[in-house]
Design a protein around this motif. Structure first.
Motif, short mmCIF file in Angstrom:
data_model
loop_
_atom_site.label_atom_id
_atom_site.label_comp_id
_atom_site.label_asym_id
_atom_site.label_seq_id
_atom_site.Cartn_x
_atom_site.Cartn_y
_atom_site.Cartn_z
N LYS A 44 8.60 32.79 -7.39
CA LYS A 44 9.92 33.33 -6.94
C LYS A 44 10.38 32.91 -5.61
CE LYS A 44 9.18 37.83 -9.39
NZ LYS A 44 8.69 39.03 -9.22
N LYS A 45 9.41 32.46 -4.83
CA LYS A 45 9.85 32.12 -3.39
C LYS A 45 10.73 30.70 -3.43
CE LYS A 45 5.58 29.33 -2.72
NZ LYS A 45 4.31 29.30 -2.10
N PHE A 46 10.81 29.96 -4.42
CA PHE A 46 11.75 28.65 -4.76
C PHE A 46 12.91 29.12 -5.16
CE2 PHE A 46 7.02 27.36 -5.25
CZ PHE A 46 7.00 26.49 -4.06
N PHE A 47 13.08 30.24 -5.48
CA PHE A 47 14.53 30.82 -5.95
C PHE A 47 15.25 31.82 -5.29
CE2 PHE A 47 12.07 29.02 -9.23
CZ PHE A 47 12.99 28.37 -10.32
N ARG A 48 14.87 31.86 -3.80
CA ARG A 48 15.49 32.76 -2.85
C ARG A 48 16.82 32.74 -2.98
NH1 ARG A 48 11.35 36.38 -1.70
NH2 ARG A 48 9.90 35.74 -0.46
N ARG A 49 17.65 31.50 -3.07
CA ARG A 49 18.95 31.75 -3.03
C ARG A 49 19.49 32.34 -4.28
NH1 ARG A 49 17.98 27.57 -6.21
NH2 ARG A 49 19.29 25.92 -6.86
N MET A 50 18.73 32.62 -5.27
CA MET A 50 19.23 33.40 -6.50
C MET A 50 18.87 34.85 -6.42
SD MET A 50 18.42 30.60 -9.12
CE MET A 50 18.87 28.76 -8.90
N MET A 51 18.57 35.11 -5.43
CA MET A 51 18.15 36.75 -4.86
C MET A 51 19.04 37.35 -4.12
SD MET A 51 13.98 36.11 -4.80
CE MET A 51 13.09 37.10 -6.04
N THR A 52 19.00 38.47 -4.15
CA THR A 52 19.77 39.61 -3.18
C THR A 52 18.87 40.55 -2.81
OG1 THR A 52 20.45 40.96 -5.14
CG2 THR A 52 22.03 39.36 -4.57
N GLN A 53 19.13 40.97 -1.38
CA GLN A 53 18.39 42.08 -1.03
C GLN A 53 18.75 43.26 -1.25
OE1 GLN A 53 17.65 41.59 3.08
NE2 GLN A 53 15.55 42.50 3.29
N THR A 54 17.87 44.22 -1.68
CA THR A 54 17.99 45.70 -2.12
C THR A 54 18.06 46.28 -0.88
OG1 THR A 54 16.07 46.21 -2.39
CG2 THR A 54 16.80 45.51 -4.36
N GLU A 55 18.53 47.73 -0.98
CA GLU A 55 18.53 48.79 0.11
C GLU A 55 17.26 48.91 0.73
OE1 GLU A 55 20.56 52.10 -1.25
OE2 GLU A 55 22.30 51.18 -1.60
N THR A 56 16.24 48.88 -0.22
CA THR A 56 14.75 49.12 0.43
C THR A 56 14.18 47.85 1.19
OG1 THR A 56 13.75 48.37 -1.79
CG2 THR A 56 14.45 50.73 -1.47
N GLY A 57 14.97 46.70 1.08
CA GLY A 57 14.61 45.52 1.88
C GLY A 57 13.82 44.50 0.77
N GLU A 58 13.55 44.99 -0.47
CA GLU A 58 12.80 44.10 -1.59
C GLU A 58 14.01 43.22 -1.79
OE1 GLU A 58 10.55 45.89 -4.24
OE2 GLU A 58 9.89 47.59 -2.64
N TYR A 59 13.52 41.92 -2.74
CA TYR A 59 14.48 41.14 -2.99
C TYR A 59 14.55 41.06 -4.71
CZ TYR A 59 15.11 38.77 1.26
OH TYR A 59 15.58 38.48 2.42
N ASP A 60 15.71 41.10 -5.23
CA ASP A 60 15.83 41.23 -6.84
C ASP A 60 16.53 39.90 -7.16
OD1 ASP A 60 14.21 43.45 -7.31
OD2 ASP A 60 16.12 44.79 -6.99
N PHE A 61 16.17 39.44 -8.26
CA PHE A 61 16.86 38.30 -8.88
C PHE A 61 18.71 38.76 -9.36
CE2 PHE A 61 12.90 36.26 -9.84
CZ PHE A 61 13.05 35.10 -9.10
N ASP A 62 19.41 37.78 -8.84
CA ASP A 62 20.77 37.98 -9.19
C ASP A 62 20.79 37.33 -10.60
OD1 ASP A 62 23.16 37.35 -9.95
OD2 ASP A 62 24.24 37.13 -7.84
N TRP A 63 20.64 38.12 -11.79
CA TRP A 63 20.39 37.38 -12.88
C TRP A 63 21.71 36.47 -13.49
CZ3 TRP A 63 16.28 36.83 -15.06
CH2 TRP A 63 14.83 37.67 -14.53
N ASN A 64 22.75 36.76 -12.64
CA ASN A 64 24.06 35.76 -13.18
C ASN A 64 23.66 34.27 -12.59
OD1 ASN A 64 25.64 37.47 -14.71
ND2 ASN A 64 26.41 38.08 -12.56
N LYS A 65 23.01 34.35 -11.41
CA LYS A 65 22.71 33.19 -10.60
C LYS A 65 21.62 32.45 -11.21
CE LYS A 65 24.52 34.22 -5.85
NZ LYS A 65 23.81 34.45 -4.67
N LEU A 66 20.62 33.23 -11.51
CA LEU A 66 19.36 32.92 -12.43
C LEU A 66 19.62 32.32 -13.64
CD1 LEU A 66 16.28 32.36 -11.71
CD2 LEU A 66 15.94 34.44 -12.94
N GLY A 67 20.55 33.05 -14.36
CA GLY A 67 20.72 32.61 -15.72
C GLY A 67 21.56 31.50 -15.64
#
Length: 172
Positions: A44-67
């Motif tokens: 996942k660390k190689f795909f950080r530019r395809m992630m967004t940070q949540t309110e809790t500070g965790e990162y989730d994939f932006d499935w549009n970018k990942l898609g």
């Protein structure tokens, strides 16, 4: 780890059934991507530019970018199958693909870890059409792709090609 040299034979193209070439819809692409991160969460660390940070500070994939990225990957895989009859053209493109991946710190030994995700997605997408012969044909194509990308990843970087197309930056 050095990857073995893999050669494509004329029989390889006929070994990848036509049905498996045309069933790579968007669901397959998402399945392959999500399965990769299920099996190899450290990637996942190689795909950080395809992630967004949540309110809790965790990162989730932006499935549009990942898609979009999954679409590029699967289109490349489909194109590779289409070019099996012209391995010199295919090889050149795959070496260039490896060169581009080098700028994201992807190492040649990492790419084979994609196979279980691709295989599982093919298996689900093809259902009963996914036979032992189909799996072996796809694996052979995948190994060829990996071996040629590895050549590009190992090529020395010169200053003129350090930023291929002006779009790749080395993430730190």
């Amino acid at each position: 780890m050095r990857l073995p040299h893999v050669r494509l034979s004329p029989d390889t193209a006929s070994g990848v059934p036509e049905a498996s070439r045309v069933e790579m819809g968007i669901g397959f692409r998402y399945l392959a991507a999500s399965r990769l991160f299920e099996l190899q969460s450290e990637f996942k660390k190689f795909f950080r530019r395809m992630m967004t940070q949540t309110e809790t500070g965790e990162y989730d994939f932006d499935w549009n970018k990942l898609g979009s990225h999954a679409n590029i990957v699967m289109t490349a895989l489909d194109n590779a199958v289409e070019c099996l009859g012209d391995s010199s053209y295919l090889s050149k493109g795959l070496v260039e693909l490896g060169e581009r991946h080098r700028f994201y710190n992807i190492k040649p030994e990492m790419v084979p870890y994609m196979w279980p995700a691709v295989r599982d997605a093919l298996k689900q997408a093809l259902g009963t059409d996914f036979t032992v012969e189909t799996e072996l044909a796809w694996k052979h194509v995948f190994d060829y792709i990996v071996s040629k990308m590895a050549v590009g990843m190992r090529k020395p970087v010169d200053d003129a090609s350090n930023n291929v197309g002006g779009t790749h930056a080395n993430p730190s």
